[in-house]
Design a protein around this motif. Structure first.
Motif, PDB file in Angstrom:
ATOM      1  N   LEU A 145      -6.533  -6.679  -7.079  1.00 28.13           N
ATOM      2  CA  LEU A 145      -6.826  -5.377  -6.493  1.00 28.13           C
ATOM      3  C   LEU A 145      -8.215  -4.976  -6.971  1.00 28.13           C
ATOM      4  O   LEU A 145      -8.433  -4.797  -8.179  1.00 28.13           O
ATOM      5  N   TYR A 170      -7.444   0.430  -3.360  1.00 24.96           N
ATOM      6  CA  TYR A 170      -7.994  -0.879  -3.701  1.00 24.96           C
ATOM      7  C   TYR A 170      -8.066  -1.751  -2.460  1.00 24.96           C
ATOM      8  O   TYR A 170      -7.316  -1.563  -1.496  1.00 24.96           O
ATOM      9  N   LEU A 182       0.725   1.586  -4.058  1.00 24.29           N
ATOM     10  CA  LEU A 182      -0.576   2.204  -4.282  1.00 24.29           C
ATOM     11  C   LEU A 182      -0.617   3.698  -3.942  1.00 24.29           C
ATOM     12  O   LEU A 182      -1.045   4.519  -4.770  1.00 24.29           O
ATOM     13  N   ASN A 231       0.823  -1.203   0.000  1.00 27.69           N
ATOM     14  CA  ASN A 231       0.000   0.000   0.000  1.00 27.69           C
ATOM     15  C   ASN A 231       0.863   1.261   0.000  1.00 27.69           C
ATOM     16  O   ASN A 231       0.622   2.203  -0.768  1.00 27.69           O
ATOM     17  N   PHE A 277      -7.391  -5.639  -1.304  1.00 18.42           N
ATOM     18  CA  PHE A 277      -6.568  -6.763  -1.727  1.00 18.42           C
ATOM     19  C   PHE A 277      -7.376  -8.046  -1.553  1.00 18.42           C
ATOM     20  O   PHE A 277      -7.899  -8.306  -0.462  1.00 18.42           O
TER      21      PHE A 277
END
Length: 418
Positions: free
Chosen positions: A277, A100, A93, A89, A102
């Motif tokens: 995701l 998202y 991300l 993350n 997981f």
């Protein structure tokens, strides 16, 4: 090798292309039991982005095992999973502004695709999915329905349904016009076209022949998905994890997929893991335990996968990938230019490059001769006509140069004999 022929299924495949018994491996080399060393430009079909027995990952896995870390946990909470989630993350991300959920499922890419299809159908209440010519998404029946290869599809034994196939951008009849034609037909209430649950696409069709989609075409697909109420799903299973010179193959394209399918390289060490995701608004449609699996992520892959993420804490490895990828492309283009009358084509991005030799028999002969010369490559595409190069991203430059020279010399040798 007699024991394999005697006891192992006839379905075995790669071992027929590489007829030896491998005993050890390190980074971009495998060594067989006779002591012969092979440069690996295949890397476990894209699993080993960080090389065989990556020392960082090996050290972390050994320490985890020695501390009695949890190796198998179903989907219970573990320290290894928590660390992987947190680091993915933070490193992948958040810098991209991505949010998202997981989802871990069975351990391979086809499980990721199956799960994405199930969620898309659950979210939309629809069954039909749009997939593309030359696409490859896996071998289980749902994923196989999206896979285009006739040889693989013929093994199903049952109808492969609920898929509408459009031409990929680079395929005959493909491009933006094909998307516009579908849009026009869909808007026609008498076209008979059902509204799709999802549009699933690879930004680079790896097994399909290293076919590369453009930003404009992918945006047209995403817009089509939004217009039709379908989920836009990117299968990034082979082209992600740094393969193209950035973590995702679609980085920098301003795309916003509803689901991203990942597997292969995310487990880092070669231990299996698959992960989707999912946009949170779609993920909330799941009920607890509604999609299960015995191996929904496992400890050793979380540990190694966390180590893999360290390569993305700065841009140094990705700079190497872009530079070495350009070197691979330059070498392949020089080979294609040498045989310009044959109409060979070079395509790819980063350290996923392919040379289309047009003739599947020729490509097979080249791959077989490369093996004899100590280089592992894999044909792909229609009739196996494309030699795909996907070496570990961590390959030493000396091994890369040696491997490219073997490939060039081998092509010359096969062409002289033909």
């Amino acid at each position: 090798m007699d024991i394999f022929a005697e006891l192992e299924s006839e379905v075995r495949g790669y071992c027929r292309a590489y007829p030896t018994v491998f005993e050890s491996a390190s980074n971009a080399r495998q060594v067989d039991e006779a002591g012969k060393s092979y440069i690996d430009f295949f890397a476990g079909a894209g699993v080993l982005n960080f090389g065989h027995n990556n020392p960082r990952m090996k050290k972390a896995i050994i320490a985890y095992i020695e501390s009695d870390g949890v190796a198998h946990s179903l989907d219970t909470h573990t320290t290894a999973k928590r660390t992987f989630l947190e680091k993915f993350n933070i490193i992948i991300l958040k810098p991209r502004g991505m949010t998202y959920k997981f989802q871990f499922m069975g351990p391979t890419g086809t499980n990721a695709v199956e799960t994405a299809l199930k969620l898309a159908r659950r979210v939309t209440g629809r069954s039909s999915v749009i997939a593309f010519s030359h696409g490859f998404h896996g071998m289980t029946l749902g994923a196989l329905s999206l896979t285009a290869n006739e040889y693989f599809r013929n093994a199903a034994g049952v109808p492969l349904e609920h898929v509408m196939r459009l031409p990929f951008e680079t395929a005959p009849g493909g491009g933006l016009q094909a998307i516009e034609d579908y849009r026009a037909a869909f808007r026609d209430g008498s076209s008979g076209l059902p509204p799709p649950a999802a549009i699933m696409v690879e930004t680079i069709q790896a097994e399909g022949g290293v076919n590369v989609a453009s930003r404009d075409w992918l945006h047209a697909l995403q817009n089509l998905a939004r217009e039709t109420g379908a989920l836009f799903i990117i299968d990034d299973i082979q082209a992600s994890c740094g393969r193209t010179g950035s973590y995702f193959s679609f980085d920098g394209m301003d795309l916003d997929p509803d689901i991203i399918c990942l597997a292969k390289g995310i487990g880092g060490f070669g231990t299996p893991m698959a992960m989707n995701l999912n946009k949170p608004e779609h993920d909330k449609m799941w009920s607890p335990g509604e999609h299960t699996g015995t191996f929904r992520g496992q400890g050793l892959s979380f540990v190694a996968g966390r180590e893999a993420l360290r390569y993305f804490e700065d841009d140094s490895l990705m700079q190497d990938v872009r530079r070495m990828g350009q070197n691979i492309r330059d070498r392949l283009e020089a080979i294609a230019a040498k045989y310009a009358s044959r109409g060979w084509d070079v395509r790819g991005r980063g350290m996923m490059q392919g040379i289309d030799l047009v003739d599947g028999a020729l490509a097979k002969a080249v791959a077989a001769e490369c093996f004899q010369s100590g280089l592992l490559v894999g044909p792909c595409g229609t009739g196996g006509r494309v030699i795909k190069l996907i070496p570990p991203l961590t390959i030493p430059e000396a091994d890369l140069e040696t491997g490219l020279t073997i490939l060039e010399n081998t092509i010359d040798k096969v062409m002289e004999a033909s």
